[in-house]
Enzyme design. Structure first.
Site, PDB file in Angstrom:
ATOM      1  N   ASP A  11       2.559   7.601   0.673  1.00 21.88           N
ATOM      2  CA  ASP A  11       2.686   7.192  -0.731  1.00 21.88           C
ATOM      3  C   ASP A  11       3.676   8.064  -1.512  1.00 21.88           C
ATOM      4  O   ASP A  11       3.567   8.195  -2.730  1.00 21.88           O
ATOM      5  CB  ASP A  11       1.318   7.233  -1.440  1.00 21.88           C
ATOM      6  CG  ASP A  11       0.247   6.489  -0.672  1.00 21.88           C
ATOM      7  OD1 ASP A  11       0.489   5.326  -0.322  1.00 21.88           O
ATOM      8  OD2 ASP A  11      -0.819   7.078  -0.405  1.00 21.88           O
ATOM      9  N   LYS A  14       8.784   6.264  -0.260  1.00 22.01           N
ATOM     10  CA  LYS A  14       9.797   5.982   0.772  1.00 22.01           C
ATOM     11  C   LYS A  14      10.458   4.633   0.544  1.00 22.01           C
ATOM     12  O   LYS A  14      11.676   4.495   0.690  1.00 22.01           O
ATOM     13  CB  LYS A  14       9.146   6.033   2.162  1.00 22.01           C
ATOM     14  CG  LYS A  14       8.582   7.382   2.544  1.00 22.01           C
ATOM     15  CD  LYS A  14       7.966   7.356   3.933  1.00 22.01           C
ATOM     16  CE  LYS A  14       6.696   6.547   3.997  1.00 22.01           C
ATOM     17  NZ  LYS A  14       5.580   7.124   3.213  1.00 22.01           N
ATOM     18  N   GLY A  38       2.335   0.585   3.456  1.00 23.00           N
ATOM     19  CA  GLY A  38       2.438  -0.052   2.160  1.00 23.00           C
ATOM     20  C   GLY A  38       3.569   0.562   1.367  1.00 23.00           C
ATOM     21  O   GLY A  38       3.382   1.562   0.692  1.00 23.00           O
ATOM     22  N   HIS A  39       4.764  -0.007   1.487  1.00 19.65           N
ATOM     23  CA  HIS A  39       5.930   0.514   0.772  1.00 19.65           C
ATOM     24  C   HIS A  39       6.176  -0.338  -0.461  1.00 19.65           C
ATOM     25  O   HIS A  39       6.569  -1.496  -0.360  1.00 19.65           O
ATOM     26  CB  HIS A  39       7.160   0.521   1.680  1.00 19.65           C
ATOM     27  CG  HIS A  39       7.044   1.490   2.811  1.00 19.65           C
ATOM     28  ND1 HIS A  39       7.934   1.527   3.862  1.00 19.65           N
ATOM     29  CD2 HIS A  39       6.151   2.472   3.053  1.00 19.65           C
ATOM     30  CE1 HIS A  39       7.586   2.490   4.702  1.00 19.65           C
ATOM     31  NE2 HIS A  39       6.512   3.066   4.228  1.00 19.65           N
ATOM     32  N   GLN A 224       3.608   5.711   6.843  1.00 22.80           N
ATOM     33  CA  GLN A 224       2.712   6.849   6.665  1.00 22.80           C
ATOM     34  C   GLN A 224       3.536   8.132   6.416  1.00 22.80           C
ATOM     35  O   GLN A 224       4.522   8.066   5.718  1.00 22.80           O
ATOM     36  CB  GLN A 224       1.757   7.000   7.851  1.00 22.80           C
ATOM     37  CG  GLN A 224       0.690   5.906   7.926  1.00 22.80           C
ATOM     38  CD  GLN A 224       1.189   4.625   8.559  1.00 22.80           C
ATOM     39  OE1 GLN A 224       1.848   4.634   9.590  1.00 22.80           O
ATOM     40  NE2 GLN A 224       0.890   3.510   7.950  1.00 22.80           N
TER      41      GLN A 224
END
Length: 425
Positions: A11, A14, A38-39, A224
């Protein structure tokens, strides 16, 4: 090939950074993880969360590779593609997404097994996203898995159904009470596999290496972060894949000799989701306020993130094992308005010894904090590094001296263009 990866517990921002610089590349390539990623990317005032799709998808002319080191959930992939097309109707994902035939498949029963293990007292509860990623990687190592290339085989359906039946029996025998119908999850899976067949599935190692030999530029994207790496992270509270720069080489099949810049993304403070050691965690009202101000809720799950001061020993470790060449710092704007900010410089152990760099975060170690002058500024209005408050410059200079690398970029807000480039390289 350049690499972008997170240096904390995920988080860090990125997706935003990759979206910003991907226009300088011909290919963006995911090398690990799956739908547990989750980007978040903001475009035209709207936000979308990408899970398996590389963050360069919005750049025209950029090819997006989902590499061998990933795991593909056909059901989640189909939903993500359809959501992407609603978000931006101009995107034609079938033309610019390339998937490795060697990437392993995540099955619907893998998700159920994840849920079962998280709920069972027989197993360690680590707070996973329950997307079946650990189960998919486990079956990969056990050599009981199917790969993307297998979906084109004439006997694929019978082989996949055998696995689904086997896993389902295991769940029934294990006592899982709430189970969707096997026929229902099987049909959804096979429908999604037919959708997956529309995409270019190939040996992406050959594709990427050929592109590099032709002088094309490749950006490897990690999901991640370093402190969640299966080998080097805070085990067992980690992900199931290699999240480091070396994982980019193995996950994409590219020699380490071909790696150029390694961009490491870190927040000006720390967050993590799920269980695990967190030495600088703020368990008070300020920690709650920081969570709300920074919108610290999981982009994939919506879970509230734990918050804490910047952990320098862990950050030094992540920079070291990844060979980071440039640091990208995010969320400094969130700390604006504070009279003082803290950085954990080392841990003090019970025996009196101190640790200033470590991936084995001491459970009983006391974080020793260095307090620095805070800042109060409207970062969103800044267009040049010369506009930064002197307190921010002092903060950045301290990090550069401690880490031995330059802070190359500083985020000034969540928007795509809200990023200051601090060095000319």
């Amino acid at each position: 090939m350049d690499i972008v990866l997170g240096l904390q517990w995920g988080d860090e921002g990125k997706g935003k950074f990759i979206d910003l610089i991907s226009e300088n590349y011909d290919i963006t390539a995911r090398f690990n993880g799956g739908s547990n990623a989750g980007h978040s990317i903001e475009r035209n005032g709207r936000r979308i969360t990408l899970k398996m799709i590389p963050s360069g998808i919005f750049m025209k002319g950029v090819q997006n590779v989902i590499g061998t080191g990933t795991v593909i959930d056909p059901v989640s992939f189909k939903k993500e593609i359809l959501n992407l097309q609603v978000f931006d109707k101009t995107i034609q994902p079938e033309n610019n997404i390339i998937i490795s035939k060697k990437a392993h498949l995540a099955m619907p029963t893998h998700k159920l097994l994840d849920i079962f293990m998280e709920q069972s007292p027989e197993y360690t509860t680590i707070g996973t996203t329950k997307n079946g990623i650990a189960q998919a990687y486990s079956n990969k190592i056990l050599r009981q898995s199917l790969r993307v290339g297998d979906i084109f085989l004439p006997d694929f359906q019978s082989r996949a159904q055998h696995i689904l039946n086997r896993d389902y029996r295991m769940l029934e025998e294990g006592g899982m009470i709430v189970l969707p119908a096997l026929e229902e999850i099987s049909k959804e899976f096979f429908d999604a596999v037919e959708f997956l067949k529309k995409f270019n599935c190939t040996e992406t190692e050959i594709y990427i290496n050929k592109a590099l030999s032709e002088g094309k530029k490749v950006l490897a994207e990690g999901s991640q972060a370093a402190m969640l790496d299966i080998d080097h992270g805070t085990y067992p509270y980690v992900t199931s894949s290699s999240t480091t720069a070396s994982g980019a080489s193995s996950g994409l099949g590219v020699s380490p000799k071909k790696i150029g810049e390694i961009y490491g993304i870190a927040k000006a403070y720390c967050t993590r989701v799920g269980n695990g050691i967190f030495p600088t965690e703020l368990l008070d009202e300020f920690g709650d306020d920081l969570r709300m101000k920074g919108n610290e809720f999981g982009s994939n799950t919506g879970r509230p993130r734990r918050t804490g001061w910047l952990d320098l020993p862990a950050l030094k470790y992540a920079v070291m094992i990844n060979g980071v060449t440039q640091l990208v710092l995010t969320k400094a704007d969130v700390l604006s308005g504070l009279k003082s900010v803290a950085i954990c410089t080392h841990y003090e152990l019970e025996d009196g010894k101190t640790v200033d760099v470590s991936g084995l975060l001491p459970e009983n170690g006391r974080p020793v904090l260095k307090w620095m002058n805070g800042w109060d500024a409207d970062f969103t209005a800044m267009k040049s590094p010369s506009e930064l408050p002197k307190e921010v410059i002092e903060f950045l200079s301290f990090l550069e001296a401690e880490l031995g690398i330059p802070v190359a970029y500083l985020s000034t807000g969540p928007g795509r263009e809200q990023m200051l480039k601090l060095i000319s390289k």
